[in-house]
Design an enzyme around this catalytic site. Sequence first.
Site, mmCIF file in Angstrom:
data_model
loop_
_atom_site.group_PDB
_atom_site.id
_atom_site.type_symbol
_atom_site.label_atom_id
_atom_site.label_comp_id
_atom_site.label_asym_id
_atom_site.label_seq_id
_atom_site.Cartn_x
_atom_site.Cartn_y
_atom_site.Cartn_z
ATOM 1 N N LYS A 1 -1.367 15.250 -10.583
ATOM 2 C CA LYS A 1 -0.497 14.828 -11.683
ATOM 3 C C LYS A 1 0.394 15.965 -12.174
ATOM 4 O O LYS A 1 1.529 15.734 -12.611
ATOM 5 C CB LYS A 1 -1.342 14.268 -12.830
ATOM 6 C CG LYS A 1 -2.022 12.945 -12.504
ATOM 7 C CD LYS A 1 -1.011 11.867 -12.139
ATOM 8 C CE LYS A 1 -1.641 10.499 -11.979
ATOM 9 N NZ LYS A 1 -0.658 9.444 -11.655
ATOM 10 N N ASN B 1 4.084 4.296 -9.907
ATOM 11 C CA ASN B 1 3.030 4.123 -10.906
ATOM 12 C C ASN B 1 1.664 3.824 -10.305
ATOM 13 O O ASN B 1 0.676 3.761 -11.025
ATOM 14 C CB ASN B 1 3.427 2.988 -11.869
ATOM 15 C CG ASN B 1 2.486 2.860 -13.039
ATOM 16 O OD1 ASN B 1 2.179 3.833 -13.713
ATOM 17 N ND2 ASN B 1 2.008 1.640 -13.275
ATOM 18 N N ASP C 1 0.883 -1.165 0.000
ATOM 19 C CA ASP C 1 0.000 0.000 0.000
ATOM 20 C C ASP C 1 0.922 1.216 0.000
ATOM 21 O O ASP C 1 1.569 1.511 1.005
ATOM 22 C CB ASP C 1 -0.888 -0.019 1.243
ATOM 23 C CG ASP C 1 -1.779 1.213 1.357
ATOM 24 O OD1 ASP C 1 -1.599 2.169 0.559
ATOM 25 O OD2 ASP C 1 -2.649 1.233 2.246
ATOM 26 N N VAL C 2 0.993 1.941 -1.113
ATOM 27 C CA VAL C 2 1.974 3.019 -1.235
ATOM 28 C C VAL C 2 1.637 4.232 -0.374
ATOM 29 O O VAL C 2 2.439 5.169 -0.269
ATOM 30 C CB VAL C 2 2.162 3.460 -2.704
ATOM 31 C CG1 VAL C 2 2.710 2.310 -3.538
ATOM 32 C CG2 VAL C 2 0.865 4.007 -3.291
ATOM 33 N N TYR D 1 -7.322 14.959 -9.292
ATOM 34 C CA TYR D 1 -6.409 14.107 -10.047
ATOM 35 C C TYR D 1 -5.448 14.965 -10.877
ATOM 36 O O TYR D 1 -4.231 14.758 -10.872
ATOM 37 C CB TYR D 1 -7.216 13.187 -10.963
ATOM 38 C CG TYR D 1 -6.405 12.245 -11.808
ATOM 39 C CD1 TYR D 1 -6.141 10.945 -11.380
ATOM 40 C CD2 TYR D 1 -5.911 12.634 -13.060
ATOM 41 C CE1 TYR D 1 -5.404 10.063 -12.170
ATOM 42 C CE2 TYR D 1 -5.172 11.768 -13.844
ATOM 43 C CZ TYR D 1 -4.927 10.484 -13.397
ATOM 44 O OH TYR D 1 -4.189 9.624 -14.184
ATOM 45 N N THR E 1 -6.892 0.709 -19.484
ATOM 46 C CA THR E 1 -6.554 -0.045 -18.275
ATOM 47 C C THR E 1 -7.791 -0.144 -17.406
ATOM 48 O O THR E 1 -8.832 0.446 -17.698
ATOM 49 C CB THR E 1 -5.433 0.644 -17.466
ATOM 50 O OG1 THR E 1 -5.957 1.830 -16.848
ATOM 51 C CG2 THR E 1 -4.253 1.006 -18.349
#
Length: 229
Positions: free
Chosen positions: A118, A48, A21-22, A114, A149
């Site tokens: 980014k 990523n 879990d990043v 988001y 994806t």
Amino acid sequence: EKGGPLAARVGSDKVVYQHCDVTDQDELKALMQRATDAFGGLDVLWNNAGHGGTPTSVEELDLAGYDATMDLLLKSVFAGTHYAVPHMRARGGGSVVNTSSISAVCAGYAPVTYSVAKKAVAHFSKLAAAELAKYQIRVNAILPGFIATSIFGASLGLPREQADQMAEMVAQNGGAMQPIGRIGHGADIARMAAYLASGASGFVTGGEYVVDGGMTDGARHSWKVSESG
């Protein structure tokens, strides 16, 4: 459910899977150590992990959702890079690859949280590249476009299998959105990551690399051939 079988198929001498879990600092730190223990050192880090962000506007902003988005999409990139640096310094250098997005350079492609995260990832990559160059650690950002994806289905809360199926539908129907005439695939991004990870890009750092099939080349009418054209 995919990482374990992949490692078993390829072989533990080449691939080791560890769930991480990043957003958990201890798990991130342990991941870097596991890579070093398994392969003798850490040469490449690809930050990523992600999701589609909290889907609210500025007016409707959910601050809890904002924090969750930033923790996953931005803070984890800072932290992952931070924990990788000592291991890369011990190797005499390395390559950090960060996944940003075309939403970092164009409005309207993703929710505001988001897109802001980014954009920050892209700028962080440039700043980190400048700071870490003295250790021969390179840092670059990839800005993917519309890639088929499971992130689309996952953002809607679909189970993994259904999200994967949705990705296939996107792949079949999304080509018309891009000048190159086809949807992007994970392999398109992986090839850029492989280049940035390799010695072939040894003189490349601090860059932002758009991989979007031309989607950001301009308004659709600038590249779409008309019926009478």
